[in-house]
Design a protein around this motif. Structure first.
Motif, PDB file in Angstrom:
ATOM      1  N   ASN A  73      46.444  27.754  26.941  1.00 49.35           N
ATOM      2  CA  ASN A  73      47.279  26.691  26.379  1.00 49.35           C
ATOM      3  C   ASN A  73      48.545  27.256  25.736  1.00 49.35           C
ATOM      4  O   ASN A  73      48.936  26.903  24.613  1.00 49.35           O
ATOM      5  CB  ASN A  73      46.489  25.868  25.362  1.00 49.35           C
ATOM      6  N   ILE A  74      49.183  28.192  26.469  1.00 55.02           N
ATOM      7  CA  ILE A  74      50.426  28.797  25.986  1.00 55.02           C
ATOM      8  C   ILE A  74      51.434  28.795  27.130  1.00 55.02           C
ATOM      9  O   ILE A  74      51.115  28.487  28.286  1.00 55.02           O
ATOM     10  CB  ILE A  74      50.207  30.236  25.485  1.00 55.02           C
ATOM     11  N   ASN A  75      52.667  29.157  26.800  1.00 54.09           N
ATOM     12  CA  ASN A  75      53.730  29.218  27.798  1.00 54.09           C
ATOM     13  C   ASN A  75      53.516  30.397  28.734  1.00 54.09           C
ATOM     14  O   ASN A  75      53.030  31.453  28.328  1.00 54.09           O
ATOM     15  CB  ASN A  75      55.083  29.341  27.079  1.00 54.09           C
TER      16      ASN A  75
ATOM     17  N   ARG B  94      54.907  33.648  27.661  1.00 54.50           N
ATOM     18  CA  ARG B  94      54.104  34.409  26.681  1.00 54.50           C
ATOM     19  C   ARG B  94      53.119  35.311  27.403  1.00 54.50           C
ATOM     20  O   ARG B  94      52.887  36.457  27.026  1.00 54.50           O
ATOM     21  CB  ARG B  94      53.351  33.405  25.805  1.00 54.50           C
TER      22      ARG B  94
ATOM     23  N   GLU C 144      44.012  33.691  20.839  1.00 54.28           N
ATOM     24  CA  GLU C 144      44.296  33.972  22.249  1.00 54.28           C
ATOM     25  C   GLU C 144      43.459  35.142  22.741  1.00 54.28           C
ATOM     26  O   GLU C 144      42.954  35.133  23.875  1.00 54.28           O
ATOM     27  CB  GLU C 144      45.786  34.272  22.427  1.00 54.28           C
TER      28      GLU C 144
END
Length: 803
Positions: free
Chosen positions: A106-108, A111, A126
């Motif tokens: 659930n990150i870009n 990243r 993470e």
């Protein structure tokens, strides 16, 4: 539990201050406080130092498992480069794309790219999610441990399936390639023969390997560096796609002019390739004094980050940053501010307390803000030190320092518990210096309390100020008979005297007095008292010395039956001539540890003495010849606990026993009467009695029982034999042969139930003299059976008793 809570709880378990933990990992105590209140997240690179100091494993820390601590493994060490290599290894192993991984975390996607390129670290959350995706433990990914075995998940199974299919296509490809290579080789061979050449080929080689006109030069030039690399490529072959590694730079690709070079192009002339480089970018974090993020920047390699301007902090002067690496960035950085503390002079008002360290100074010069964590410990009787105050407000990290300050100690009153020996009274909760009112009666309100003794032997008033700085235990002395005693080394007591102030006729000597166990009674404990008629002892273990009971002319009843362990001196009764009832158990003599006999009590012989063997005189515990050398006993009573009396239990010589009682629970009794037994009448309360011995004929013997069977009785030398019962049941008269051979009068006080016919005519066959039988006359049938019962004896006269 969250990580912030885990750090706080574990730190307190180890009795570490914020300062101590901060020093151990090179952080300020304020930064640790921000970790614990959740204002700042813990950087993943800090974890190894943190868990080492807290002595917990990585899994224990990340799972916040405070109840199942696993200690730190000092064989493992975190390494940044190794971490990123391991990340790439498991990403390739699981064959997960950047897009899928970004969606899972659930990150870009950017990243994920930064983590993969080693320029940004994952957060703790993470990191934990990555371990799930890669199906590895926290330790495996964090410490860079590679597991070569393939993952057995659905993706891997699918890849295996694809691999199997690919192998089929690979086999077909190899076959086609071999055929094509053979064909191509023939063409090249023919060409070589036509041109007169026979040279070997290679991608990179020097001109010395063959004629120079068969090779071309490939020159690699890089736009952001002066480095040049030259490769020689055989004519018609391909230029190598060199991997260029340079600190701080990433190779984008090779170009000729503005066009990216295609390395599948055969080399047929000298060429120059330009490698285009791009600077790496790094994450730079600036934090403020409280550990909160003040600035985040992405800075290219060897360029400078711009530090933020921080707000002023009370009591502190900003000195700069903990590193100057941000001026020429070469890696990702976390940067913290440095401060000088304002100093002051501090005095202490201890408010009646004192320093635990007697050499601690009365004031401190150059007191700094961080010294708050090293303030001294204070002791005050009956109190617990809480904190210092300044101007009536708690002195803490938010207090603004002044040039001169006086800190006043703040305390809490301690609570204590008053208990009473042997739980004579209920415990009482009190605070230090409270006014305490002690109860004046026992729990059951039956006894008044006369005195209180604290455990330091201090006499307490019923109302007093509690000035002990500990819990205390109180002994209580009740009104009434006042016992005097001495305390023995084993914390028991020896009773030395008693004052019978109330003129009591019955004295109960307890097993515990004032909370002490009574273990011994000294000489003259009770003496010269004309009022006492009865003595009863509660103890089950007691030693008694000579003349313990002296000159008690009214004493008639003594009960030692509770004692099952004890040592008595001889003659514990002196000048006690009127004792009529002695209830005893088995004890030992002090002289030789032998059995204590009746004569050892020191009783004055009288015709009214009854002796009862108490419940503690169980089987084989009545001494042999217990009454030997004593003389007359009016009544002998044996407790239900006695299961067997042997022939030598008593000495019947001149005993002159009138009554013999045995509880109905007894199984066997043997009365071995000697030839000198001269008693004329004997009443026996018993079952299954066997009387034996060459004694003189008794005038009368009486058997009395509730549950009665005379089966097994041998010869009875008595002119009159009487059988009685105390209830209305009939009994079965089964006398043995010759049982009543000396009997002149047989009295049956209850109806009898006759035995079967085969036993009739056998019981009185040898009667030598006429015997009178006294029984009840009822129905004709009963009368006929009675006559039949005795019809073999002509010299029997029947007399009927009234119903």
């Amino acid at each position: 539990m969250e990580i912030k809570d885990f750090i706080k709880v574990r730190r307190k378990q180890l009795k570490m201050s914020l300062q101590t933990l901060g020093d151990a990992i090179n952080y300020t105590p304020q930064a640790i406080a921000r970790f614990e209140n959740g204002k700042v997240k813990v950087d993943i690179r800090l974890i190894d130092d943190l868990i080492k100091t807290l002595n917990v494993s990585l899994s224990t820390f990340l799972n916040c498992d405070i109840d199942n601590i696993v200690e730190y493994d000092n064989t493992l060490k975190f390494d940044e480069d190794k971490f990123f290599q391991t990340f790439k290894f498991y990403k390739e192993r699981t064959k997960i794309s950047q897009t899928d991984l970004a969606n899972t975390l659930n990150i870009n996607k950017n990243r994920v790219s930064k983590i993969e390129r080693g320029i940004s670290f994952p957060t703790i959350d993470e990191f934990k999610e990555l371990c799930k995706v890669f199906d590895v433990s926290y330790e495996t990914l964090y410490y860079g441990l590679k597991i070569e075995e393939p993952l057995e998940n659905e993706n891997i199974k699918e890849n295996k399936k694809k691999t199997k299919i690919n192998k089929v296509f690979l086999s077909l490809f190899i076959i086609v390639s071999i055929m094509f290579t053979s064909l191509l080789g023939g063409v090249i061979a023919n060409y070589a023969l036509r041109n007169g050449t026979n040279n070997s080929s290679g991608n990179t080689s020097s001109p010395e390997e063959g004629p120079i006109n068969n090779y071309f030069t490939v020159t690699y030039h890089y736009d952001l560096s002066d480095e040049t690399i030259t490769e020689y490529v055989y004519q018609g072959r391909f230029a190598p796609n060199l991997e260029y590694i340079h600190e701080g730079y990433t190779l984008i690709g090779y170009y000729i002019g503005e066009d990216e070079f295609d390395f599948s192009t055969p080399i047929n002339s000298d060429i120059t390739l330009t490698g285009k480089l791009k600077k790496k970018e790094f994450d730079i974090y600036f934090y403020d004094y409280y550990g909160s993020l003040a600035s985040y920047q992405v800075v290219p390699y060897l360029e400078s980050a711009t530090p933020p301007i921080l707000e002023p902090i009370s009591n502190l002067t900003f000195k700069g940053w903990n590193t100057d690496e941000y001026l020429s960035v070469r890696k990702s950085l976390s940067i913290y501010p440095l401060y000088d503390s304002y100093t002051t002079r501090v005095y202490f008002d201890l408010d009646g307390g004192s320093f635990l360290d007697p050499f601690y100074p009365k004031y401190i010069d150059n007191f700094k803000y961080e010294d708050i964590y090293t303030l001294p410990s204070i002791f005050k009787k009956g109190h617990t030190f809480n904190y210092f105050t300044f101007n009536n407000i708690e002195f803490n990290e938010s207090t603004i320092l002044e040039p001169v300050m006086t800190l006043k100690a703040k305390y809490n009153l301690n609570e204590y518990t008053i208990t009473f020996k042997n739980n004579i009274l209920d415990p009482i909760k009190v605070n230090f210096l409270d006014e305490v009112s002690l109860p004046l009666k026992s729990k059951d309100n039956l006894r008044n309390i006369r005195k209180y003794y604290a455990d330091d032997n201090k006499v307490l008033d019923s109302t007093f100020i509690y000035d002990y700085d500990r819990d205390i235990e109180i002994r209580v002395l009740f009104e009434g008979n006042d016992y005097s005693y001495i305390v023995n080394e084993d914390n028991t007591i020896t009773l030395t005297s008693i004052e019978n102030e109330n003129k009591d006729t019955s004295i109960l000597i307890p097993s515990v007095i004032d909370g002490y166990k009574v273990s011994k009674i000294a000489p003259n404990f009770i003496s010269n008292d004309n009022d006492i008629e009865s003595l009863t002892f509660e103890s089950n273990s007691l030693n008694i010395e000579t003349n313990a009971f002296y000159n008690l002319p009214s004493l008639k009843f003594v009960d030692f039956s509770s004692i099952n362990e004890g040592i008595f001196d001889d003659n514990i009764f002196a000048l006690c001539p009127n004792i009529e009832y002695l209830k005893i158990a088995r004890v030992k003599r002090k002289i030789n540890n032998g059995d204590y006999l009746l004569k050892n009590y020191g009783l004055i012989q009288n015709n009214n003495l009854s002796v009862e063997m108490g419940s503690n005189c169980h089987e084989f515990m009545i001494p042999e010849y217990f009454n030997k050398g004593f003389g007359k006993i009016k009544k002998l009573i044996i407790s239900a606990e006695v299961s067997l009396l042997t022939y030598n239990t008593f000495d019947w010589l001149s005993m002159e026993l009138n009554e013999f009682y045995c509880d109905v629970a007894i199984s066997e009794i043997y009365l071995y009467l000697t030839s000198s037994f001269t008693q004329k009448e004997l009443t026996i309360y018993s079952t299954n009695v066997e009387i034996d011995g060459n004694y003189e004929t008794l005038d009368k013997i009486t058997f009395v029982n509730d549950i009665f069977s005379t089966k097994g009785i041998g010869s009875i030398k008595a002119k009159t034999v009487e059988f009685c019962k105390t209830n209305n049941d009939q009994y079965n008269l089964q006398l043995g042969v010759n049982t009543l051979i000396y009997c002149s009068n047989l009295i049956l006080r209850k109806y009898i139930d006759f035995p079967s016919e085969e036993y009739v005519l056998t019981y009185f066959y040898h009667l030598e003299e006429t015997m009178n039988v006294y029984t009840y006359k009822t129905t004709l049938d009963y009368e006929e059976r009675l006559k039949q019962y005795f019809n073999s004896c002509d010299n029997i006269n029947f007399y009927y008793l009234e119903d």
